[in-house]
Motif scaffolding. Structure first.
Motif, PDB file in Angstrom:
ATOM      1  N   ASP B 120     -60.721  20.718  11.127  1.00 51.85           N
ATOM      2  CA  ASP B 120     -60.491  20.240   9.759  1.00 51.85           C
ATOM      3  C   ASP B 120     -61.857  19.913   9.159  1.00 51.85           C
ATOM      4  O   ASP B 120     -62.592  19.069   9.664  1.00 51.85           O
ATOM      5  N   LEU B 121     -62.232  20.605   8.062  1.00 50.36           N
ATOM      6  CA  LEU B 121     -63.597  20.529   7.549  1.00 50.36           C
ATOM      7  C   LEU B 121     -64.005  19.129   7.075  1.00 50.36           C
ATOM      8  O   LEU B 121     -65.128  18.697   7.319  1.00 50.36           O
ATOM      9  N   ASP B 122     -63.068  18.417   6.457  1.00 48.96           N
ATOM     10  CA  ASP B 122     -63.396  17.073   5.971  1.00 48.96           C
ATOM     11  C   ASP B 122     -63.749  16.152   7.129  1.00 48.96           C
ATOM     12  O   ASP B 122     -64.741  15.445   7.114  1.00 48.96           O
ATOM     13  N   LEU B 125     -67.101  17.187   8.618  1.00 52.89           N
ATOM     14  CA  LEU B 125     -68.263  16.761   7.835  1.00 52.89           C
ATOM     15  C   LEU B 125     -68.521  15.273   8.018  1.00 52.89           C
ATOM     16  O   LEU B 125     -69.669  14.843   8.182  1.00 52.89           O
TER      17      LEU B 125
END
Lengths: 763, 133
Positions: B120-122, B125
């Motif tokens: 999951d990119l969020d 990050l």
């Protein structure tokens, strides 16, 4: 009273031989009633021996006919002992007759309340003859005591009795369990035919004779041609019944018996009982052929004594021989058990020590039937016969652990066909329902009788067919044991059962090992399935991850961008998405293949002829880019127009798997892909110069979920080669590999070109 | 000597990330994304390449993103090597894996964080920022 004329072979057993009512005429029997010692019965021949007629003697007190000394001696003897009155025997009896005095040997015993005085002519006795006799007797005794083993004892006894008595032939005759007799030792004049080893039917010595022989230890017939002398009166005046002569040495014997002796050419005979633990074990039988033979009292007495000595020794020696036999039997067990457990195959282990297996039960042949396999040892029926025997045993009701018979054809008539090897059967079951048995066989007795004389010598008969002779008796006995083996001894049956127990323990131990092995295999299988799932999920998640990342990045880009999306950023990502979706699809196909193959539901499409050359070139082209990316070379060498009835998808899958495998493990070196064919088969080879496969792993690489390279260093499901092998085999081909560690591998697939698929619809 | 080496090992480059990932489609997109977010990214495709690279450096990245299942040298072996090398041991490492992480992994390999694949990119990050701010 028995009418002699009625005596024949069949009524022997009914003849009451202890009350013959007469005596042999070489002595006189006086029956006395106490206290006056009146003569109440007397043998008719009194006149001949005593010079006084029987009638005259009857009812007179015996004192009238005895010297004073003799009468005193008689009275003293009567008072000294109550029942057996033989301490001072023979009594020196001086009879006074009309013609003067007569010196006689007197023997005294009681029967049915009366005193029986038997008188015989006394032999001449000098001091010298007496000492020589006692020396001989002592020598005989010491010889017997020093003999080793039963056979030597018996043969020594025969020799000693012959020496003491001077009979032409002395035999030791032994009764077997079924009452038939066998000559087990013999001493004879050299000119006589040997009887050693001959067997005689039980009827030769009838039952009541054997009962009598257990009571009275010695019989003497000085002249088998005698005419019996009847008693006067014929019955015991006290009881009104015939007088019991069981213990009378003068007792007249059965006319049958005399005839038997005369038919054998025997003129005089003597027999002494040999008892083992109070039961008649055998006889010492003495024969004189040409002449009448009187055996004086003291020699008879020594012979009887020898009989008793032998009786005692037999108990001891046969016991120790039994123990020895049992020990021999037991000694076979350890080697059998060891052989069994040392051998991978239980049955082969048993038959690898044939001597022990046979000696265990003293059998001549054996068969071991285990898990459908039958092995034969020694002399046995043929395999088919043994199989039918096992079927028969299996069909018997009950679940006895053992079965034994010494007359098999009485149980199964078919067995007569192989009586020569199996008249006796001893079987123990390892598992009856599965037909697992150990069997032992013994031949018919006749086949193994120890022949001393010439068995082919014709039976000489002088007259009628009823006449009996030793040879004829032997033939009779042969008839009676026809189809019989020697019986199985209890300890032999026990030994067989002990072997059974050991075999079963061994079988159980092996089953436990087998289960342990299966269990560990199962554990391994479960582990490799778990490994497979973790690898499979990793393989599925990798393209998913790529997909998801690309989509998320595109989403972000879309959100941040106002107006048109930047094509140069989005298009390459969409292309990756497509690739990854394709990859996912392929993976799912692979997993579906595995599940189809495992379930046996793989199907081949062989409706059209296929040009394999095209397929190979196509697959090579598909992978060319990957090779170029790694700066590697793919060399393709194909024979043109290799056609056959093949499934195009599956064949291309096979080639693809091998190429991918070489990409993965082939190092940086070139890979060679070749296709050749002959009239029957096509051959696809993929050769790399990579890491190679160790020998011990060669077979493993084709197994499911196997990646012989450790530590997850190489990705993949470990299914490619397994699927390849399954597919090739489904096409009736085979796949093989040659490899050397560090030098590379060469995979070879051979597939037949023309195949009738209707016959191989997949497993 | 030891001391100066240790001193050297703490010299981490800010906003500089080492990505160790064998799957090139994943590698490319992560690199692209992190660069967008202003990170400097070095990407390598297995543990051995990473060890070789780090061995040749005097300044170290502020974070290592480590895939676990890789050919040649997998992530677990790399992490063990790294922990034994005093100069490299202190570089924070975030595991990225599609597989299972066991308690034993956590105890012996002590990753600073774990990111499960698919990513999951969020969350990704956020995790990266924690070590590189």
């Amino acid at each position: 009273m028995i009418n002699f004329n009625e005596t024949n072979l069949t009524n022997c057993d009914r003849e009451q031989i202890h009350i013959p009512g007469s005596i042999q005429p070489h002595g006189v029997l006086l029956v006395l009633q106490e206290p006056e010692l009146t003569i109440v019965q007397v043998s008719e021949n009194a006149q001949v021996l005593l010079g006084t007629s029987a009638k005259e003697l009857l009812l007179s007190p015996i004192s009238e006919y005895l010297s004073e000394v003799s009468f005193a001696l008689l009275q003293k003897e009567i008072h000294l002992t109550k029942l057996f009155l033989n301490i001072n025997h023979p009594l020196a009896i001086m009879i006074t007759t009309k013609n003067g005095s007569l010196q006689l040997d007197g023997i005294l015993h009681r029967s049915q309340g009366l005193l029986l005085l038997e008188l015989e002519n006394a032999p001449e006795r000098t001091q010298d003859s007496i000492s020589v006799f006692y020396y001989q007797a002592r020598l005989a005794l010491s010889q017997l005591q020093s003999s080793v083993g039963l056979n030597q004892l018996l043969s020594q006894a025969a020799t000693e009795v012959k020496q003491l008595t001077g009979f032409d032939r002395v035999m030791i005759y032994r009764f077997h369990e079924d009452s038939h007799g066998e000559v087990v030792a013999e001493a004879r004049e050299e000119n006589l035919e040997p009887f050693l080893g001959l067997h005689y039917p039980a009827s030769d010595i009838p039952k009541q004779a054997r009962v009598l022989y257990e009571k009275s230890w010695l019989r003497l017939i000085p002249d088998a041609t005698y005419t019996p002398s009847p008693l006067l009166p014929s019955t015991n005046p006290l009881t009104g019944t015939p007088l019991d002569l069981s213990f009378s040495v003068l007792r007249s014997v059965s006319k049958m018996h005399c005839e038997y002796l005369r038919n054998m050419g025997v003129r005089a005979s003597m027999s002494i009982s040999v008892l083992k633990d109070g039961v008649l074990w055998g006889l010492i039988a003495c024969h004189q052929y040409q002449s009448v033979k009187h055996i004086p009292y003291e020699i008879r007495n020594v012979c009887e004594f020898l009989g008793q000595i032998i009786s005692l020794q037999i108990s001891r020696k046969s016991e120790s021989e039994d123990i020895e036999k049992r020990n021999l039997t037991k000694a076979c067990l350890p080697s059998l058990i060891q052989a069994m457990s040392a051998h991978i195959h239980l049955v082969r282990g048993l038959i690898s020590v044939p001597e022990s297996l046979l000696r265990l039960t003293e059998a001549n042949g054996a068969a071991v039937s285990y898990e459908g396999e039958i092995q034969l040892v020694g002399q046995t029926p043929d395999l088919g016969q043994v199989r039918r025997l096992i079927d028969w045993i299996q069909a018997q009701p009950g679940d006895e652990l053992e079965f034994h018979t010494h007359s098999l054809s009485r149980e199964i008539p078919e067995a007569e066909a192989f009586k020569g090897v199996a008249s006796g059967l001893l079987a123990v079951s390892l598992s009856k329902p599965h037909g697992n048995f150990i069997l032992w066989f013994r031949p018919e007795v006749i086949q193994i009788v120890n022949w001393a004389g010439d068995p082919k010598k014709p039976i000489v008969t002088d007259s009628g067919v009823d006449q009996i002779s030793p040879r004829k008796s032997f033939a009779l006995w042969k008839e009676s044991v026809h189809l019989n083996s020697y019986p199985w001894q209890p300890w032999q049956v026990n030994a067989a059962l002990e072997l059974r127990s050991a075999a079963i323990l061994e079988i159980i131990a092996r089953k436990v090992d087998e289960i342990k092995h299966l269990n560990s295999e199962l554990t391994l299988a479960v582990k490799s399935r778990d490994d497979f799932f973790s690898v499979a999920s990793h393989e599925l998640k990798t393209p998913l991850t790529a997909l998801q990342l690309h989509i998320q990045v595109m989403l972000r880009v879309s959100k941040m961008t106002k107006g048109d999306l930047p094509r140069d950023r989005v298009l390459p990502k969409l292309s990756v998405v497509e690739d990854q979706a394709f990859r996912l699809n392929q993976l799912v196909d692979k997993l579906l293949d595995v599940s189809r193959i495992t379930a046996g539901k793989l199907s081949l499409d062989v409706t059209q002829a296929l040009n394999l050359t095209d397929v190979i070139i196509q697959v090579a082209n598909t992978h060319r880019e990957e090779f170029e990316k790694e700066n590697r070379e793919l060399r393709v060498l194909v024979q043109p127009e290799v056609t056959g009835n093949w499934d195009p998808t599956r064949l291309s899958q096979v080639v693809t798997n091998l190429i991918k495998n070489s990409l993965k493990y082939g190092g940086k070196e070139p890979v060679e892909l070749t296709l050749e064919a002959n009239a029957n088969s096509a051959f696809i080879r993929v050769k790399d110069r990579g890491i190679g496969i160790a020998n011990e792993n060669i077979t493993r690489i084709f197994e499911r979920f196997e990646r012989v390279v450790e530590g997850h260093s190489f990705n993949g499901l470990g299914l490619g080669l397994w699927i390849t092998k399954q597919l090739v085999e489904a096409m009736s081909g085979r796949v093989s590999v040659k490899s050397e560690i560090g030098k590379g591998s060469e995979f070879m697939v051979e597939i037949p070109r023309h195949l009738d698929y209707s016959e191989v619809i997949l497993k | 000597m030891m001391k100066s080496e240790k001193m050297e090992s703490t010299a981490l480059l800010n906003k500089c990330i080492l990505l160790i990932e064998d799957e090139c489609m994943i590698q490319q997109i992560i690199v692209e994304f992190l660069q967008e977010e202003g990170f400097h990214v070095v990407s390598l495709s297995n543990g051995q390449e990473a060890l070789n690279y780090l061995g040749s450096q005097t300044l170290y990245p502020s974070l290592i993103l480590l895939d676990l299942m890789m050919p040649v040298m997998n992530g677990r072996v790399f992490r063990r090597e790294q922990l034994q090398n005093t100069r490299l041991a202190e570089i924070p490492v975030v595991f990225m894996t599609a597989g299972r992480i066991t308690q034993e992994d956590l105890d012996t390999l002590v990753p600073q964080a774990v990111i499960k694949k698919p990513i999951d990119l969020d969350h990704f990050l956020e995790t990266v920022n924690r070590f590189c701010s």
